[in-house]
Design a protein around this motif. Structure first.
Motif, PDB file in Angstrom:
ATOM      1  N   MET A 215       6.277  -0.827  43.922  1.00 30.98           N
ATOM      2  CA  MET A 215       7.695  -0.908  44.271  1.00 30.98           C
ATOM      3  C   MET A 215       7.874  -0.646  45.764  1.00 30.98           C
ATOM      4  O   MET A 215       7.116   0.102  46.355  1.00 30.98           O
ATOM      5  N   SER A 216       8.885  -1.241  46.351  1.00 30.34           N
ATOM      6  CA  SER A 216       9.088  -1.127  47.795  1.00 30.34           C
ATOM      7  C   SER A 216      10.269  -0.229  48.144  1.00 30.34           C
ATOM      8  O   SER A 216      10.811  -0.328  49.243  1.00 30.34           O
ATOM      9  N   ASN A 217      10.700   0.622  47.231  1.00 35.28           N
ATOM     10  CA  ASN A 217      11.851   1.492  47.503  1.00 35.28           C
ATOM     11  C   ASN A 217      11.503   2.560  48.533  1.00 35.28           C
ATOM     12  O   ASN A 217      10.352   2.995  48.639  1.00 35.28           O
ATOM     13  N   THR A 218      12.508   2.971  49.283  1.00 34.25           N
ATOM     14  CA  THR A 218      12.322   4.022  50.285  1.00 34.25           C
ATOM     15  C   THR A 218      13.048   5.292  49.835  1.00 34.25           C
ATOM     16  O   THR A 218      14.078   5.224  49.153  1.00 34.25           O
ATOM     17  N   PHE A 219      12.501   6.437  50.234  1.00 36.55           N
ATOM     18  CA  PHE A 219      13.026   7.727  49.793  1.00 36.55           C
ATOM     19  C   PHE A 219      13.292   8.644  50.984  1.00 36.55           C
ATOM     20  O   PHE A 219      12.611   8.551  52.018  1.00 36.55           O
TER      21      PHE A 219
END
Length: 291
Positions: A1-5
Motif C-alpha cells: 500500500m502507498s498510504n502515508t502516515f
C-alpha cells in the motif's frame, strides 16, 4: 500500500512501535513523527498524510484540539486515536470530532494491525470511487443500481457471520450503511452525521408505515443489534480465541478490550457487559465492503 502516515505521541517507544508495525507490514511510509501537540495541526496540513495516528493526551494541545484545528485548516485525511484514555464520554467525543477508530494502550499489535489495515483498505476504496466517478460520470446512476445489490449481499454475509441477520434492527443497520456509501460517493471528502441518517430513516418509515418514530428509536434498534453481535463474537472467542470469525471481526467492528469484557460477562453475570460504539462498527463494516 502507498498510504502515508504521521504519528503524534509523546512516548518515543509508542512512536517506534507504530512505525515498525507500519513498515514491517508494508502498510505505507511514515512521513513524520511528533512528540507534542505544538504546531501539530500545521504539520498535519503540511505533510498531508493519508492517516494520522494520534494520542489523546499530549503536551501543549490535546488530540481533540489538534483534530479540530487540522480539519478547520482543510485536512481531509483519517485520524486513528491511540490512547490509554478509559472514559467512555471522552472516547465518544473523539469519535464525534472525526476519528475513525480508537486503539487502546497498552497496544495490542493484532488489534492495531487490523485497524490500520482496515482504514488503509477504506482509503483505497474511496480513491477507487473517485477514479470511477471521474471516468464514467455520465453513467453514475446506472452504476449505483448495479453495485447496490452486491453491497447488500456482502452485508448479508457479514451479518450472517456475526449472527444478527435475523435481528429486527439489522435492516436499519443495512439502511444506514447503504446511505453512508451513497453519501460517500457524492461527498467523498465530507463527514457523515449518524443522527441525520437516523432521522432520514425515521422519516421514511413514518411516511410508508404511518408510524411516529424518531431518530432515537432507530438508534436504539441499531444499538441492540450491535450489542447482540458483540455477544455472539464474544461467545466465539470464548470457545476458540483463534476462531477465524473472531479474529476478523473482534477488532474490525469492536474495541477488543470491550470484547474481552463481554467474555468476562459470559463467565460471570455480575461483570459489566462490554460496550459498543456504533460509528466504530459502521466504519469497520465500510472497511470490509467492496463498493
Amino acid at each position: 500500500m502507498s498510504n502515508t502516515f504521521l504519528i503524534i505521541d509523546d512516548d518515543i517507544n509508542i512512536r517506534k512501535m507504530l512505525k515498525h508495525l507500519i513498515l514491517k507490514n508494508n502498510l505505507g511510509k511514515v512521513s513524520e513523527e511528533l512528540g507534542s501537540g505544538e504546531h501539530a495541526p500545521e504539520e498535519i496540513v503540511f505533510y498531508n498524510p493519508d492517516i494520522v495516528l494520534i494520542d489523546f493526551l499530549l503536551p501543549v494541545k490535546d488530540g481533540i484540539e489538534i483534530i479540530d484545528s487540522a480539519i478547520s485548516l482543510g485536512y481531509k485525511g483519517k485520524f486513528i486515536m491511540v490512547s490509554q484514555v478509559e472514559d467512555e464520554n471522552m472516547i465518544t467525543k473523539a469519535y464525534e470530532n472525526g476519528i475513525v477508530f480508537f486503539i487502546h494502550k497498552p497496544i495490542n499489535m493484532i488489534e492495531a494491525l487490523n485497524v490500520i489495515r482496515g482504514v488503509c483498505h477504506n482509503i483505497e476504496l474511496e480513491k477507487s470511487v473517485i477514479l470511477i466517478k471521474n471516468a464514467v460520470f455520465n453513467i453514475e446512476k446506472s452504476q449505483n443500481v448495479v453495485s447496490t445489490p452486491n453491497i447488500h449481499d456482502q452485508m448479508v454475509n457479514i451479518f450472517t457471520d456475526i449472527g444478527i441477520i435475523g435481528e429486527s434492527g439489522s435492516k436499519d443497520l443495512m439502511n444506514v450503511v447503504e446511505k453512508i456509501i451513497s453519501f460517500k460517493r457524492k461527498n467523498f471528502s465530507s463527514t457523515y452525521q449518524l443522527q441525520e441518517i437516523y432521522q432520514q430513516i425515521a422519516n421514511e418509515e413514518n411516511a410508508t408505515k404511518d408510524t411516529h418514530i424518531n431518530a432515537r428509536t432507530i438508534e436504539q434498534r441499531i444499538r441492540r443489534t450491535i450489542l447482540k453481535a458483540l455477544e455472539n463474537i464474544a461467545e466465539l472467542g470464548n470457545d476458540d480465541y483463534y476462531n477465524i470469525k473472531f479474529t476478523e471481526y473482534s477488532t474490525r467492528l469492536f474495541d477488543l478490550k470491550q470484547v474481552k469484557q463481554e467474555i468476562k460477562h459470559l463467565h460471570a453475570a455480575k461483570e459489566d457487559r462490554g460496550k459498543i460504539n456504533i460509528k466504530k462498527f459502521i466504519e469497520g463494516m465500510l472497511s470490509r465492503l467492496n463498493f
